[in-house]
Motif scaffolding. Structure first.
Motif, PDB file in Angstrom:
ATOM      1  N   ALA A  52      -0.552  -4.480   7.612  1.00 38.82           N
ATOM      2  CA  ALA A  52      -1.195  -4.877   8.865  1.00 38.82           C
ATOM      3  C   ALA A  52      -0.591  -4.153  10.066  1.00 38.82           C
ATOM      4  O   ALA A  52      -1.316  -3.670  10.942  1.00 38.82           O
ATOM      5  CB  ALA A  52      -1.070  -6.394   9.052  1.00 38.82           C
ATOM      6  N   SER A  53       0.744  -4.051  10.109  1.00 41.67           N
ATOM      7  CA  SER A  53       1.393  -3.395  11.245  1.00 41.67           C
ATOM      8  C   SER A  53       1.121  -1.897  11.266  1.00 41.67           C
ATOM      9  O   SER A  53       1.024  -1.284  12.335  1.00 41.67           O
ATOM     10  CB  SER A  53       2.900  -3.662  11.224  1.00 41.67           C
ATOM     11  OG  SER A  53       3.486  -3.117  10.058  1.00 41.67           O
ATOM     12  N   THR A  55      -3.292  -1.694  11.866  1.00 38.76           N
ATOM     13  CA  THR A  55      -4.038  -2.382  12.924  1.00 38.76           C
ATOM     14  C   THR A  55      -4.187  -1.519  14.169  1.00 38.76           C
ATOM     15  O   THR A  55      -5.300  -1.345  14.697  1.00 38.76           O
ATOM     16  CB  THR A  55      -3.359  -3.716  13.296  1.00 38.76           C
ATOM     17  OG1 THR A  55      -3.370  -4.580  12.164  1.00 38.76           O
ATOM     18  CG2 THR A  55      -4.093  -4.389  14.448  1.00 38.76           C
ATOM     19  N   THR A 103      -6.530   1.654  13.740  1.00 36.10           N
ATOM     20  CA  THR A 103      -7.954   1.311  13.658  1.00 36.10           C
ATOM     21  C   THR A 103      -8.471   0.770  14.988  1.00 36.10           C
ATOM     22  O   THR A 103      -9.625   1.004  15.353  1.00 36.10           O
ATOM     23  CB  THR A 103      -8.200   0.297  12.534  1.00 36.10           C
ATOM     24  OG1 THR A 103      -7.257  -0.790  12.618  1.00 36.10           O
ATOM     25  CG2 THR A 103      -8.075   0.929  11.171  1.00 36.10           C
ATOM     26  N   ALA A 104      -7.609   0.070  15.724  1.00 35.59           N
ATOM     27  CA  ALA A 104      -8.014  -0.406  17.050  1.00 35.59           C
ATOM     28  C   ALA A 104      -8.212   0.784  17.996  1.00 35.59           C
ATOM     29  O   ALA A 104      -9.164   0.819  18.794  1.00 35.59           O
ATOM     30  CB  ALA A 104      -6.969  -1.365  17.611  1.00 35.59           C
ATOM     31  N   GLN A 135      -8.246  -6.654  17.761  1.00 33.64           N
ATOM     32  CA  GLN A 135      -6.951  -6.406  17.143  1.00 33.64           C
ATOM     33  C   GLN A 135      -6.545  -7.566  16.230  1.00 33.64           C
ATOM     34  O   GLN A 135      -5.981  -7.343  15.160  1.00 33.64           O
ATOM     35  CB  GLN A 135      -5.885  -6.173  18.210  1.00 33.64           C
ATOM     36  CG  GLN A 135      -5.986  -4.817  18.883  1.00 33.64           C
ATOM     37  CD  GLN A 135      -4.964  -4.630  19.980  1.00 33.64           C
ATOM     38  OE1 GLN A 135      -4.667  -5.545  20.743  1.00 33.64           O
ATOM     39  NE2 GLN A 135      -4.407  -3.435  20.071  1.00 33.64           N
ATOM     40  N   THR A 136      -6.853  -8.783  16.657  1.00 30.44           N
ATOM     41  CA  THR A 136      -6.559  -9.944  15.807  1.00 30.44           C
ATOM     42  C   THR A 136      -7.386  -9.890  14.536  1.00 30.44           C
ATOM     43  O   THR A 136      -6.869 -10.110  13.433  1.00 30.44           O
ATOM     44  CB  THR A 136      -6.854 -11.248  16.561  1.00 30.44           C
ATOM     45  OG1 THR A 136      -6.032 -11.326  17.731  1.00 30.44           O
ATOM     46  CG2 THR A 136      -6.573 -12.470  15.677  1.00 30.44           C
ATOM     47  N   LEU A 165      -8.688  -7.230  13.123  1.00 28.70           N
ATOM     48  CA  LEU A 165      -8.200  -6.122  12.306  1.00 28.70           C
ATOM     49  C   LEU A 165      -6.898  -6.492  11.611  1.00 28.70           C
ATOM     50  O   LEU A 165      -6.706  -6.200  10.419  1.00 28.70           O
ATOM     51  CB  LEU A 165      -7.994  -4.884  13.175  1.00 28.70           C
ATOM     52  CG  LEU A 165      -9.260  -4.187  13.677  1.00 28.70           C
ATOM     53  CD1 LEU A 165      -8.905  -3.102  14.683  1.00 28.70           C
ATOM     54  CD2 LEU A 165     -10.038  -3.589  12.510  1.00 28.70           C
ATOM     55  N   GLN A 166      -5.988  -7.143  12.338  1.00 30.28           N
ATOM     56  CA  GLN A 166      -4.710  -7.535  11.751  1.00 30.28           C
ATOM     57  C   GLN A 166      -4.901  -8.408  10.520  1.00 30.28           C
ATOM     58  O   GLN A 166      -4.321  -8.148   9.454  1.00 30.28           O
ATOM     59  CB  GLN A 166      -3.866  -8.283  12.790  1.00 30.28           C
ATOM     60  CG  GLN A 166      -2.543  -8.788  12.233  1.00 30.28           C
ATOM     61  CD  GLN A 166      -1.800  -9.667  13.220  1.00 30.28           C
ATOM     62  OE1 GLN A 166      -2.211  -9.815  14.371  1.00 30.28           O
ATOM     63  NE2 GLN A 166      -0.713 -10.258  12.788  1.00 30.28           N
ATOM     64  N   TRP A 206      -6.611  -6.573   7.616  1.00 34.53           N
ATOM     65  CA  TRP A 206      -5.668  -5.787   6.823  1.00 34.53           C
ATOM     66  C   TRP A 206      -4.751  -6.683   6.002  1.00 34.53           C
ATOM     67  O   TRP A 206      -4.334  -6.310   4.899  1.00 34.53           O
ATOM     68  CB  TRP A 206      -4.862  -4.855   7.719  1.00 34.53           C
ATOM     69  CG  TRP A 206      -5.664  -3.700   8.245  1.00 34.53           C
ATOM     70  CD1 TRP A 206      -5.895  -3.371   9.541  1.00 34.53           C
ATOM     71  CD2 TRP A 206      -6.347  -2.711   7.466  1.00 34.53           C
ATOM     72  NE1 TRP A 206      -6.688  -2.257   9.637  1.00 34.53           N
ATOM     73  CE2 TRP A 206      -6.981  -1.818   8.372  1.00 34.53           C
ATOM     74  CE3 TRP A 206      -6.487  -2.480   6.097  1.00 34.53           C
ATOM     75  CZ2 TRP A 206      -7.737  -0.736   7.947  1.00 34.53           C
ATOM     76  CZ3 TRP A 206      -7.251  -1.400   5.669  1.00 34.53           C
ATOM     77  CH2 TRP A 206      -7.852  -0.539   6.580  1.00 34.53           C
TER      78      TRP A 206
END
Length: 242
Positions: A29-30, A33, A36-37, A57-58, A60-61, A64
């Protein structure tokens, strides 16, 4: 047919595997994210510094996170580790009572800590970059449908479920809850004491969610209870911002 390793070795392997699953999900995720954002902003889908970007972003996080969970289950050949079923009317009642109960506990814990002259740190997820009303309103749905279920798929399904194959219910729930609380440490601002107070409250909340999973064997129950708890927090923040 592979043999089950000796009990002490099996326990060590299960704890190590559970910890790896959490680290793996955090790493994926780190690592993915932000890129992709940024791709979304470069394509003009959202603008920098807006509520839309923060919510994206949330999403996407946790998207992932979900990819990492699925990948871990596939790599470790444990696809049946996360138990999912359609909630029954009884499950729905547990979700409702559990979500409100978690919120009530947190409120009570804050009151008790306040009487002791203590407080908890602030989770950066509740700090809006743009319009707070829009952000809180969107996060009600995101929390209920995405954040809660995905976090519980990881911590209750993968972590607690994996530990449960080597430990009894109580140590499995406590270890999964400890990992759940510690993960939140990086997302909380404040003094060291405030941040650890937040972790302590999160550990207790995680234990309640663990009990729900142990009792129902359906990750959607703690997932939606967790989502409801988060959603109630955002509803209250939305009320305060109006």
């Amino acid at each position: 047919m592979s043999e089950t390793p000796p009990e002490p070795v099996n326990k060590i392997l299960r704890v190590t595997s559970a910890a790896f699953a959490v680290v793996f999900a955090l790493f994926v995720a780190s690592a993915l994210t932000l890129p992709t954002a940024r791709a979304a902003t470069s394509l003009g889908l959202v603008s920098e510094g807006t509520t839309g970007l923060q919510v994206l972003q949330t999403l996407l996080q946790f998207g992932w996170f979900l990819v990492a969970i699925v990948g871990y289950l596939a790599i470790s050949d444990q696809r049946n580790l996360v138990r999912i079923a359609r909630p029954t009317p009884r499950d729905a009642a547990l979700i409702f009572v559990g979500g409100l109960g978690l919120f009530a506990f947190q409120y009570g814990a804050l009151v008790v800590l306040g009487e002791l002259g203590l407080t908890t740190g602030q989770n950066q997820a509740v700090v809006p970059d743009g319009n707070p009303v829009t952000y809180y309103a969107l996060m009600v749905a995101v929390s209920l449908l995405v954040v809660g279920p995905v976090e519980e798929a990881l911590f209750r399904g993968v972590v607690q479920g994996g530990l449960r194959r080597a430990f009894n219910a109580v140590p499995s729930i406590l270890m999964a809850s400890a990992m759940f609380g510690l993960v939140h440490l990086v997302a909380v601002s404040g003094t060291p004491g405030e941040r650890w107070a937040y972790v302590a409250v999160a550990v207790v909340l995680g234990a309640v969610l663990g009990l729900l999973y142990e009792h129902t064997d359906n990750v959607l129950v703690p997932g939606l209870a967790h989502g409801m708890y988060n959603a109630v927090i955002y509803v209250e923040l939305l009320r305060q911002s109006l």
